[in-house]
Scaffold this motif. Structure first.
Motif, mmCIF file in Angstrom:
data_model
loop_
_atom_site.group_PDB
_atom_site.id
_atom_site.type_symbol
_atom_site.label_atom_id
_atom_site.label_comp_id
_atom_site.label_asym_id
_atom_site.label_seq_id
_atom_site.Cartn_x
_atom_site.Cartn_y
_atom_site.Cartn_z
ATOM 1 N N THR A 159 0.805 -1.222 0.000
ATOM 2 C CA THR A 159 0.000 0.000 0.000
ATOM 3 C C THR A 159 0.836 1.268 0.000
ATOM 4 O OG1 THR A 159 -0.103 0.023 2.423
ATOM 5 C CG2 THR A 159 -1.832 -1.193 1.257
ATOM 6 N N ASP A 160 2.139 1.127 0.358
ATOM 7 C CA ASP A 160 3.037 2.278 0.502
ATOM 8 C C ASP A 160 2.473 3.268 1.510
ATOM 9 O OD1 ASP A 160 5.428 3.623 -0.028
ATOM 10 O OD2 ASP A 160 4.458 4.963 -1.449
ATOM 11 N N ARG A 161 1.790 2.729 2.524
ATOM 12 C CA ARG A 161 1.241 3.559 3.588
ATOM 13 C C ARG A 161 1.858 3.149 4.925
ATOM 14 N NH1 ARG A 161 -0.355 8.108 1.414
ATOM 15 N NH2 ARG A 161 -1.664 7.739 -0.419
ATOM 16 N N MET A 162 1.923 4.095 5.816
ATOM 17 C CA MET A 162 2.490 3.875 7.140
ATOM 18 C C MET A 162 1.615 2.926 7.945
ATOM 19 S SD MET A 162 3.262 6.859 9.944
ATOM 20 C CE MET A 162 3.885 6.479 11.582
ATOM 21 N N THR A 163 2.229 1.948 8.612
ATOM 22 C CA THR A 163 1.524 1.047 9.517
ATOM 23 C C THR A 163 2.296 0.977 10.826
ATOM 24 O OG1 THR A 163 2.704 -0.954 8.806
ATOM 25 C CG2 THR A 163 0.712 -0.369 7.583
ATOM 26 N N VAL A 164 1.611 0.554 11.881
ATOM 27 C CA VAL A 164 2.265 0.428 13.179
ATOM 28 C C VAL A 164 3.359 -0.637 13.120
ATOM 29 C CG1 VAL A 164 1.923 -0.233 15.591
ATOM 30 C CG2 VAL A 164 0.232 1.214 14.448
ATOM 31 N N GLU A 165 3.063 -1.778 12.472
ATOM 32 C CA GLU A 165 4.036 -2.865 12.400
ATOM 33 C C GLU A 165 5.289 -2.434 11.649
ATOM 34 O OE1 GLU A 165 0.894 -3.030 11.563
ATOM 35 O OE2 GLU A 165 0.021 -4.319 13.111
ATOM 36 N N ASP A 166 5.119 -1.758 10.531
ATOM 37 C CA ASP A 166 6.274 -1.316 9.754
ATOM 38 C C ASP A 166 7.096 -0.285 10.531
ATOM 39 O OD1 ASP A 166 7.654 -1.348 7.078
ATOM 40 O OD2 ASP A 166 7.154 0.784 7.157
ATOM 41 N N THR A 167 6.418 0.586 11.276
ATOM 42 C CA THR A 167 7.120 1.572 12.095
ATOM 43 C C THR A 167 7.928 0.893 13.193
ATOM 44 O OG1 THR A 167 5.374 3.210 11.680
ATOM 45 C CG2 THR A 167 6.837 3.616 13.547
ATOM 46 N N ILE A 168 7.382 -0.181 13.757
ATOM 47 C CA ILE A 168 8.112 -0.924 14.795
ATOM 48 C C ILE A 168 9.407 -1.496 14.230
ATOM 49 C CG2 ILE A 168 8.056 -2.999 16.235
ATOM 50 C CD1 ILE A 168 5.079 -2.473 16.679
ATOM 51 N N TRP A 169 9.336 -2.094 13.039
ATOM 52 C CA TRP A 169 10.541 -2.675 12.430
ATOM 53 C C TRP A 169 11.561 -1.591 12.099
ATOM 54 C CZ3 TRP A 169 11.887 -7.330 13.178
ATOM 55 C CH2 TRP A 169 10.947 -8.356 13.263
ATOM 56 N N LYS A 170 11.107 -0.460 11.651
ATOM 57 C CA LYS A 170 12.029 0.650 11.389
ATOM 58 C C LYS A 170 12.697 1.117 12.680
ATOM 59 C CE LYS A 170 10.101 2.673 7.141
ATOM 60 N NZ LYS A 170 9.396 1.513 6.651
ATOM 61 N N THR A 171 11.914 1.176 13.756
ATOM 62 C CA THR A 171 12.465 1.583 15.049
ATOM 63 C C THR A 171 13.508 0.585 15.539
ATOM 64 O OG1 THR A 171 10.331 2.606 15.597
ATOM 65 C CG2 THR A 171 11.869 2.237 17.415
ATOM 66 N N VAL A 172 13.224 -0.699 15.368
ATOM 67 C CA VAL A 172 14.187 -1.743 15.750
ATOM 68 C C VAL A 172 15.490 -1.587 14.962
ATOM 69 C CG1 VAL A 172 14.651 -4.227 15.699
ATOM 70 C CG2 VAL A 172 12.439 -3.381 16.505
ATOM 71 N N GLY A 173 15.374 -1.294 13.669
ATOM 72 C CA GLY A 173 16.570 -1.092 12.854
ATOM 73 C C GLY A 173 17.403 0.081 13.325
ATOM 74 N N LEU A 174 16.744 1.172 13.713
ATOM 75 C CA LEU A 174 17.463 2.339 14.213
ATOM 76 C C LEU A 174 18.182 2.028 15.520
ATOM 77 C CD1 LEU A 174 14.843 5.160 13.483
ATOM 78 C CD2 LEU A 174 16.970 4.713 12.251
ATOM 79 N N PHE A 175 17.526 1.294 16.400
ATOM 80 C CA PHE A 175 18.172 0.952 17.667
ATOM 81 C C PHE A 175 19.311 -0.047 17.461
ATOM 82 C CE2 PHE A 175 14.521 2.867 19.847
ATOM 83 C CZ PHE A 175 15.162 3.456 20.923
ATOM 84 N N ALA A 176 19.228 -0.863 16.423
ATOM 85 C CA ALA A 176 20.339 -1.768 16.117
ATOM 86 C C ALA A 176 21.581 -0.966 15.735
ATOM 87 C CB ALA A 176 19.947 -2.721 14.987
ATOM 88 N N VAL A 177 21.383 0.080 14.948
ATOM 89 C CA VAL A 177 22.505 0.963 14.597
ATOM 90 C C VAL A 177 23.045 1.654 15.839
ATOM 91 C CG1 VAL A 177 23.158 3.028 13.305
ATOM 92 C CG2 VAL A 177 21.683 1.322 12.250
ATOM 93 N N LEU A 178 22.154 2.130 16.694
ATOM 94 C CA LEU A 178 22.578 2.798 17.927
ATOM 95 C C LEU A 178 23.422 1.865 18.793
ATOM 96 C CD1 LEU A 178 20.595 5.156 20.198
ATOM 97 C CD2 LEU A 178 21.583 3.122 21.223
ATOM 98 N N LEU A 179 22.999 0.622 18.943
ATOM 99 C CA LEU A 179 23.746 -0.323 19.769
ATOM 100 C C LEU A 179 25.113 -0.636 19.163
ATOM 101 C CD1 LEU A 179 20.911 -2.792 20.830
ATOM 102 C CD2 LEU A 179 22.029 -1.056 22.233
ATOM 103 N N ALA A 180 25.175 -0.727 17.830
ATOM 104 C CA ALA A 180 26.448 -1.031 17.174
ATOM 105 C C ALA A 180 27.481 0.064 17.423
ATOM 106 C CB ALA A 180 26.224 -1.229 15.679
ATOM 107 N N THR A 181 27.072 1.317 17.267
ATOM 108 C CA THR A 181 28.015 2.416 17.495
ATOM 109 C C THR A 181 28.241 2.655 18.988
ATOM 110 O OG1 THR A 181 26.192 4.015 17.301
ATOM 111 C CG2 THR A 181 27.492 3.560 15.324
ATOM 112 N N ALA A 182 27.280 2.238 19.824
ATOM 113 C CA ALA A 182 27.472 2.353 21.274
ATOM 114 C C ALA A 182 28.638 1.473 21.726
ATOM 115 C CB ALA A 182 26.197 1.965 22.015
ATOM 116 N N VAL A 183 28.789 0.326 21.088
ATOM 117 C CA VAL A 183 29.926 -0.551 21.395
ATOM 118 C C VAL A 183 31.238 0.160 21.083
ATOM 119 C CG1 VAL A 183 31.075 -2.711 20.788
ATOM 120 C CG2 VAL A 183 28.590 -2.650 21.052
#
Length: 309
Positions: free
Chosen positions: A68-92
């Motif tokens: 649909t190319d529309r924003m969903t809660v589930e897709d936003t959650i996965w995007k948020t998880v990806g951002l925190f994965a980057v944060l944790l990598a550089t936090a190391v």
């Protein structure tokens, strides 16, 4: 007023009489003047074809954010998880960098290379401002990923510095942050808490007051106005034997938790508005801003509590 990351029409409640103003917003077709002519009745073959098509649609899996190319809660959650994965990598990286240079001198003072701390804080602040003020025209995921990387560098460095002074404090702050985020999310998902206009105004006024206090505290510390030995400046001062930082910290945790409620509420509003899928990156960005703030405040509050014992 809310989290500055959501300062975008896509996350605001829309007036049904007006078209949305964010890029890609669904537009309603204007009614055309003229007489109405009812369509002809379908033939038996046409009706059978329509029924078969409907049965196929019901049997098919539901369309997701990609289709649909529309924003969903589930897709936003996965995007948020990806951002925190980057944060944790550089936090190391920030952690190892700071911990490897940490030294305690003969007087018991800790010294360490603060480069990752300073670079992460300044880089994160600059990119946060850029993302915020340009998101009305265009969402740039690369800048949001850059923000996550800089914030990770900052979080890793400051965590290593505190851990060297008070072993075990990072685990305590992390568990407390997870607990606050988890409880807030559970209460919001169950419908037990929601953002209200009155409470939002109160919290935003409190947040502005806290911002003024924090800036004043930094100025007093940089100008050496405060007496020596107060690591956290005004936060280390005491009222009736209780550190001011502990009292303020409890209030700040409440404000951060309510900010998470506002974040979740505005993400849902973006989904209801039919915002484009890319706006999920802004949702993840807003949640990250709040969670990082919450973690740093809890870290400082625990440090004040342990330093007072």
């Amino acid at each position: 007023m809310s989290n500055f990351a959501f300062n975008n029409p896509a996350f605001q409640q829309q007036d049904p009489r007006n078209a949305a103003t964010y890029p890609g917003a669904p537009q309603q077709a204007a009614p055309q003047a003229g007489t109405y002519a009812p369509p002809p009745a379908p033939t038996a073959a046409q009706a059978a074809a329509v029924n078969a098509n409907l049965e196929g649609m019901y049997a098919a899996p539901s369309a997701g954010a990609i289709e649909t190319d529309r924003m969903t809660v589930e897709d936003t959650i996965w995007k948020t998880v990806g951002l925190f994965a980057v944060l944790l990598a550089t936090a190391v990286v920030g952690w190892v960098w700071t911990a490897s240079t940490a030294r305690v001198d003969a007087s018991g003072n800790l010294t360490a290379d603060l480069t990752p701390w300073i670079v992460g804080a300044l880089g994160g602040f600059v990119l946060a401002m850029v993302v915020t003020f340009t998101s009305r025209k265009k969402v740039r995921p690369a800048l949001i990923f850059g923000y996550a990387a800089f914030e990770g560098l900052f979080i890793g460095a400051i965590s290593a510095w505190f851990e060297t002074i008070w072993p075990g404090i990072v685990m305590q702050a992390s568990l407390a942050t997870f607990a606050v985020v988890g409880v807030t999310l559970a209460l919001f998902a169950s419908g037990k808490i929601r953002a209200s206009a009155k409470m939002t105004k109160i919290v935003m006024i409190a947040m502005l007051g806290y911002l003024v206090f924090s800036v004043l505290n930094l100025i007093l510390m940089w100008t050496n106005v405060l007496p020596a030995g107060q690591m956290f400046g005004l936060y280390s001062a005491k009222i009736a034997g209780i550190p001011i930082g502990l009292i303020i910290g409890i209030l700040v945790v409440f404000m951060a938790a309510y900010s998470l409620v506002m974040d979740f509420d505005q993400i849902q509003q973006g989904v209801r508005n039919g915002a484009p899928r890319k706006y999920g990156w802004l949702g993840g960005f807003g949640i990250m801003v709040t969670v990082v703030w919450l973690y740093v405040e809890i870290l400082r509050m625990i440090a004040i509590l342990r330093g007072n014992n």
